[in-house]
Motif scaffolding. Sequence first.
Motif: not given
Length: 227
Positions: A124-132, A182-201
């Motif tokens: 998740a920290s890596l994903n935030n780093q990508m945003g900057a 815009p597509p790059a920012q969308g990719a970060l949201h998509e990464h977050q969805a993958m993180i959330d799915a893994l966190r939820a099992g």
Amino acid sequence: MTTEADNVASGIADLGPIARSTVREAVRDALRDLIISGGVNTDVPLRQDELAARLNVSRTPLREALHALASEGLVTVDPRRGAMVSKPTVQQLFDLYEVREQLEVLAGRKVVAAGDIGHLDDIASLNNQMGAENDPVEWAQLNQEFHARLYAPCANRELIELIAVLAARAKFYVRILVSSKPPAQGALHEHQAMIDALRAGDADAMEAAIRHHLRSTVAHVAPTLPD
């Protein structure tokens, strides 16, 4: 006469090939990043002497790197014209991401099944780093690292190795994606969805997030490539 057993005992057999392999891979990675950054013209014969000087290497590892990148589709080796940077096509994009999607879905489901989520804060920290990050080449490298870390708990190491190879080949397309915010920012949201799915099992949510993420990249990049 020195035998192979003598070489092994003295350490010669271990040290030589490892050092050469390291140099070859370093040159390949540097040349790949140079191509991805647009630092080399496409469809123009490469002047290997100039390129070797630019990378500060001899021609031998450079030739090996060119042949390695030819297997990735980034370089074309013509017997008459020599090596040239290729122009990846839409079909190559489709073929690569079709395979990549199946492998990453399998890895994602295996990671969820394993229940190991100790790495989630790290990615998740890596994903935030990508945003900057604004440099396309560095962003593409971080993206490759994100996917590698996400699937790291997967016990099937052959699967992880195959994904790593395809992710490296996909960096060219990821650079195109990140050139538009815009597509790059969308990719970060998509990464977050993958993180959330893994966190939820939730394996089904993980699969859906992976498929959506990779297909979104294809949808944004395909119009920029020649048929």
